[in-house]
Enzyme design. Structure first.
Site, PDB file in Angstrom:
ATOM      1  N   ASP A 229       0.880  -1.171   0.000  1.00  0.00           N
ATOM      2  CA  ASP A 229       0.000   0.000   0.000  1.00  0.00           C
ATOM      3  C   ASP A 229       0.915   1.216   0.000  1.00  0.00           C
ATOM      4  O   ASP A 229       2.098   1.124   0.356  1.00  0.00           O
ATOM      5  CB  ASP A 229      -0.946   0.008   1.201  1.00  0.00           C
ATOM      6  CG  ASP A 229      -2.130   0.957   0.957  1.00  0.00           C
ATOM      7  OD1 ASP A 229      -2.064   1.776   0.003  1.00  0.00           O
ATOM      8  OD2 ASP A 229      -3.120   0.894   1.706  1.00  0.00           O
TER       9      ASP A 229
HETATM   10  C1  BGC Z   1      -4.897   3.450   0.024  1.00  0.00           C
HETATM   11  C2  BGC Z   1      -5.023   2.456  -1.109  1.00  0.00           C
HETATM   12  C3  BGC Z   1      -4.815   3.150  -2.422  1.00  0.00           C
HETATM   13  C4  BGC Z   1      -3.467   3.824  -2.415  1.00  0.00           C
HETATM   14  C5  BGC Z   1      -3.153   4.585  -3.682  1.00  0.00           C
HETATM   15  C6  BGC Z   1      -3.630   4.254  -0.071  1.00  0.00           C
HETATM   16  O1  BGC Z   1      -3.636   5.286   0.861  1.00  0.00           O
HETATM   17  O2  BGC Z   1      -4.935   2.769   1.257  1.00  0.00           O
HETATM   18  O3  BGC Z   1      -6.283   1.852  -1.080  1.00  0.00           O
HETATM   19  O4  BGC Z   1      -4.932   2.240  -3.478  1.00  0.00           O
HETATM   20  O5  BGC Z   1      -3.431   4.769  -1.346  1.00  0.00           O
HETATM   21  O6  BGC Z   1      -3.951   5.707  -3.785  1.00  0.00           O
END
Ligand code: BGC
Length: 757
Positions: A229
Site C-alpha cells: 500500500d
Molecule cells: C490506500 C489504497 C490506495 C493507495 C493509492 C492508499 O492510501 O490505502 O487503497 O490504493 O493509497 O492511492
C-alpha cells in the site's frame, strides 16, 4: 515469455533490479529502457478510475471517469454477474485512460460498522465478499487489465492504520479475514495483491513472510506481484525477505541503494530480489499486451452505474406499501442531498465523475404531473439550524408525501478516520422527527457508506430506503425505485445493529498503545448477533421488494454425503405478488456438533433469481467441502467432522424459510494430535487414543474412585467428571504405586503408539 524474462533478469545489473523493485513515480514501475522493459501505470480504485494527470501527483483532480456505486452498494446487489460487468466497464475506462492495473477491489471484512473505509468494502461475510471479488477481478482482467486485491490483511480500521498491530488468532484469520482473498486468488488470479499498512500479530503486513510468502504465494498459488500500500514499507530489505515484490510509491533512491547494499552484504539473497523482479516483469509484459488509448462509452457506463445503483439500494422498511409513490399531487423533497448528490466517499477511491444525476431533477422528470417542492433541511456542517427545519416542516405539511434525502456528511465518514458513532447528525435526526410529526407519509432515503442507528426515528416513518453512496447515476436510480420504474432487489451485505454498544468489536475497538485485539474472534457480523441471540435493527441479508416471494419444495441432492462430493440444495421460489422482481435466496450451514465452537450458522451459497408475477423457478446452490469445514488450529488445516448439519434456506439471516437435515461423512484421515497435555476426555474422544488407552480406562477409574472414597466419596461430586478434563498424566501421577512404570513413561509410550498408527 518466461524464457525472455529469465534472459532479461540475467542481463540486468543489481542496481537495475533494485530500482525495478520500487516505483519510479507515484503510479509507475521503473522502466529499463536498454532492455526494452517499459513502465507500467496503475491507478485507483475500486469504484472507477482515479487517473492522475501527472504521475508525480497523488491527489490532484483526476481525469474524468465513471463513478460507479461504492462497494457497500454494489455488494448489496448480491449479483456476481453484475460485478463482472462492473469490472469489465472499469477495465474499458482503464484502457482509454492508459491504465494497466486498477487498484481494487477491496475485500476486507467489516469488523465494526465504525470502520472509515467500510464503504469501500463488500461485506461482513467472507463468503459473499469472496464471490463478488472473484467476479469483479475476472471482469476487469477479461479485458487485459490487471487488478489489485487489497488490503492484505486484517486492515479493518483507520485508527492508527499505518502502525497498529491487529492481534488475531490463526483460526479467525483463516475463517474470517483471509477467505475472500483466498477465493479471489485461487479462482481469479488477480495480477497484483496489495499488502496493508498495519501489522498483523506484531509484524508489518509488508514484511509478513507467513502471509505474503507461505500463505499467499506458496499455499494459494498466487502468481502475480505483491505491491505495498502507498507508503506501507518501513524497511525495504525486510519487506523483500517477507515476499513484497514492489514498493510504492517511488522514487526512493535511498531504499534502492539499501537493497543493493543488502544483497552485496548477503543480508538478503539475490535470488529473492530476482524472484521479485520476475514477478514484476511478468505483469509489466502482460499489461503491455493490451493496447491502450481510445475512448470509452460514457453513456453505456452511466447506464450501468444506474443499474447497479438500482439493484444495490435496499428497501429496509415499507409499511402500508407507501412505496412506490403513486398518485400523489404534491411531493415535498427535503434534504441537501437531493440537490447536492452524495454519491461517493472521500480518499483514494474518489473519482472525478463524467456527469452526475441530481436526485431532485431526476425525481421531477419522473413525477408524472405531481408538483415537487424542495427544502434544504440540514446544513453542510454539524450546526443546528431551526430555520431550515421550520421551512422543511412547512413544506412537508403542505404536501401529500415527504421525501427526506439525507446524506451522512464526509466529516463523519471517509478513508483516513473511523466514525465515532452510528448516528446521523443531530439536525438530521431532529428533522426526521419533526417532518414525521406533521406528515405521516414520510419516506427516508439515506446516502451513507455504512449502517446508521435509527432507533430515535424509525418507528415514526413508514418507509426507509438505504441508498448508499450510490455512484454518479444514483439520482436516476433513486427515481427509478421511488416511482416504481424499477423494483428494489438489493439486500444487506452487513447487519444494521440497533446501537453501537451491541456491535461485535465494541469492547476491543479501536485499540490503543499500538495494538487492537480481535477479541470477538470468529464472531463478527451476524455470527455475533446469532451467538448472543441479540435483536438487530435489520439483519444481514434483509431487503424488501415491491412484490413478495414464497419458498417451497426444499431438497438436498443427498441425505448422507461425503465432504469431497458436497451437496446441491434446491428450492422453488414463486413470485406471489403483482410486480416483476428479483429474490436473493441465501443458504446457510449449521453444524449441530463440532469439536471446536462454531458460529450458529454461516452463509455458504446464494442465488439471485428474476421472476414475473406468478412465475416459479427452481434455484439450486452447490455446497462444497469448504461449506462444511472449519480451520483447526491444532491440525493447522481445514477439517470436516462426521455428523449432522442443518441447511438453512432463507430470505435473510433472520428469515429462514426451510431447514434440511443432512449427514456428512468425512473422508479425512487426520493425524493424531494427542500430546502430553491431552485430557482423559480427549484421549477417549480420539479413535486412536481410545484404542490405546481405552483398555486401561476401567482400571484407572477403579483406582481413582478408591482414592476419592468410593462411589459417594467425600467431596460432593462424581470424581470421574472432574478427572475428565485433567491431563491423563496428571491423573496417573496419583496412582504411581499401582502402575508398573512411571506415569510419564506410560503416557510417553501411549503417545508413541498413537502417533505411529
Ligand atoms: C490506500 C489504497 C490506495 C493507495 C493509492 C492508499 O492510501 O490505502 O487503497 O490504493 O493509497 O492511492
Amino acid at each position: 515469455m518466461n524464457a525472455d524474462i529469465q534472459s532479461i533478469i540475467a542481463r540486468m545489473t543489481l542496481e537495475e533490479k533494485a530500482a525495478l523493485s520500487i516505483g519510479a513515480s507515484a503510479w509507475t514501475t521503473t522502466p529499463v529502457e536498454r532492455l526494452g522493459v517499459p513502465a507500467m501505470l496503475v491507478a485507483d480504485g475500486p469504484h472507477g478510475i482515479r487517473r492522475q494527470p501527472d504521475v508525480h501527483m497523488m491527489g490532484a483532480q483526476s481525469l474524468p471517469a465513471t463513478c460507479f456505486p461504492t462497494a457497500s452498494c454494489s455488494a448489496s446487489t448480491w449479483d456476481a454477474g453484475l460485478l463482472g460487468q462492473l469490472g469489465a466497464a472499469i477495465a474499458e475506462e482503464a484502457i482509454a485512460l492508459n491504465v494497466d492495473v486498477v487498484l481494487g477491489p477491496g475485500v476486507n471484512m467489516k469488523r465494526s460498522p465504525l470502520g472509515g473505509r467500510n464503504f469501500e468494502y463488500f461485506s461482513e461475510d467472507p463468503y459473499l465478499a469472496g464471490e463478488l471479488a472473484v467476479s469483479f477481478v475476472n471482469g476487469v482482467q477479461s479485458k487485459g487489465v490487471g487488478t489489485s486485491l487489497k488490503h492484505y490483511a486484517a486492515n479493518n480500521q483507520e485508527f492508527q492504520r499505518f502502525s497498529i498491530s491487529a492481534e488475531v488468532d490463526e483460526r479467525t484469520l483463516r475463517e474470517i479475514y483471509l477467505p475472500a482473498f483466498e477465493r479471489a486468488v485461487k479462482e481469479a488470479q488477480p495480477w497484483t495483491v496489495m499488502c496493508s499498512y498495519n501489522k498483523v500479530n506484531g509484524v508489518f503486513a509488508s514484511e509478513h513472510h507467513t502471509l505474503l510468502t507461505e500463505i499467499l504465494k506458496d499455499e494459494w498459488g498466487f502468481e502475480g506481484l505483491v505491491v505495498s500500500d502507498w507508503g506501507a514499507v518501513r524497511d525495504r530489505v525486510a519487506a523483500l525477505r517477507g515476499g513484497l515484490d514492489w514498493e510504492m510509491p517511488g522514487p526512493q533512491a535511498r531504499r534502492v541503494q539499501a537493497v543493493v547494499d543488502a544483497v552485496r552484504a548477503g543480508a538478503v539473497a539475490e535470488a529473492a530480489l530476482d524472484e521479485a523482479v520476475r514477478r514484476i516483469l511478468r505483469i509489466v509484459f502482460m499489461a503491455q499486451q493490451t493496447p491502450k488509448g481510445g475512448a470509452f462509452d460514457v453513456d453505456a457506463h452511466h447506464a450501468l452505474a444506474r443499474k447497479i445503483a438500482a439493484e444495490g439500494m435496499v428497501l429496509l422498511k415499507n409499511a402500508g406499501d407507501l412505496l412506490p409513490l403513486q398518485g400523489h399531487r404534491r411531493i415535498a423533497v427535503i434534504g441537501r442531498a437531493a440537490q447536492d448528490a452524495h454519491f461517493q466517499g472521500g480518499g483514494s477511491s474518489h473519482i472525478n465523475p463524467t456527469r452526475v444525476d441530481v436526485p431532485f431533477q431526476e425525481l421531477r422528470s419522473r413525477a408524472d404531473g405531481a408538483e415537487l417542492t424542495y427544502a434544504e433541511g440540514y446544513p453542510a456542517d454539524d450546526a443546528l439550524r431551526p430555520d431550515l427545519m421550520d421551512e422543511a416542516v412547512g413544506l412537508a405539511q403542505a404536501a401529500d408525501v415527504a421525501l427526506l434525502i439525507l446524506a451522512l456528511p464526509a466529516y463523519k465518514e471517509s478513508e483516513g478516520y473511523d466514525r465515532t458513532d452510528l448516528d446521523l447528525t443531530a439536525q438530521q435526526v431532529a428533522l426526521i422527527q419533526a417532518v414525521a410529526k406533521v406528515q405521516p407519509k414520510t419516506v427516508v432515503v439515506l446516502n451513507n457508506g455504512a449502517p446508521v442507528a435509527m432507533s430515535a426515528w424509525i418507528d415514526a416513518v413508514p418507509a426507509v430506503l438505504e441508498g448508499w453512496m450510490m455512484g454518479q447515476a444514483g439520482g436516476a436510480a433513486l427515481a427509478d425505485l421511488l416511482f416504481g420504474q424499477a423494483t428494489p432487489c438489493g439486500k444487506l451485505a452487513e447487519t444494521f445493529p440497533l446501537k453501537l454498544a451491541d456491535t461485535p468489536a465494541h469492547l476491543n475497538w479501536p485499540g490503543g498503545a499500538g495494538v487492537v485485539r480481535y477479541g470477538e474472534g470468529l464472531f463478527i457480523g451476524y455470527r455475533y448477533y446469532d451467538a448472543k441471540q441479540m435483536p438487530v435493527l435489520f439483519p444481514f441479508g434483509h431487503g424488501l421488494s415491491y412484490t413478495t416471494f414464497a419458498y417451497s419444495n426444499p431438497r438436498a441432492s443427498a441425505q448422507t454425503f461425503r465432504d469431497v462430493d458436497g451437496l446441491t440444495v434446491t428450492v422453488d421460489v414463486t413470485n406471489t405478488g403483482h410486480m416483476a422482481g428479483k429474490e436473493i435466496v441465501q443458504v446457510y450451514v449449521h453444524d449441530r456438533a463440532s469439536g471446536l465452537v462454531r458460529p450458529e450458522k454461516e452463509l455458504k451459497g446464494f442465488a439471485k433469481v428474476a421472476l414475473e408475477p406468478g412465475e416459479t423457478r427452481s434455484v439450486a446452490v452447490k455446497l462444497d467441502f469448504r461449506a462444511f469445514a472449519y480451520w483447526h488450529p491444532e491440525y493447522r488445516r481445514w477439517i470436516t467432522e462426521d455428523g449432522e448439519f442443518d441447511i438453512l434456506i432463507g430470505a435473510s439471516a433472520a428469515d429462514i424459510r426451510h431447514t434440511l437435515a443432512v449427514k456428512l461423512d468425512s473422508t479425512l484421515d487426520l493425524p493424531c494430535i494427542l500430546d502430553r497435555e491431552s485430557t482423559i476426555r480427549e484421549w477417549m474422544a480420539d479413535p486412536r487414543g481410545k484404542a490405546a488407552f481405552g483398555p486401561f480406562y476401567a482400571q484407572m477409574e477403579e483406582h481413582t474412585r478408591k482414592l476419592f472414597g468410593g462411589a459417594d466419596g467425600g467431596i460432593g461430586i462424581d470424581i470421574m467428571d472432574m478427572m475428565g478434563d485433567m491431563p491423563l498424566v496428571s491423573v496417573l501421577m496419583w496412582q504411581q504405586d499401582v502402575l508398573p512404570v512411571h506415569p510419564e513413561d506410560l503416557v510417553a509410550g501411549l503417545l508413541a503408539q498413537v502417533q505411529r498408527v
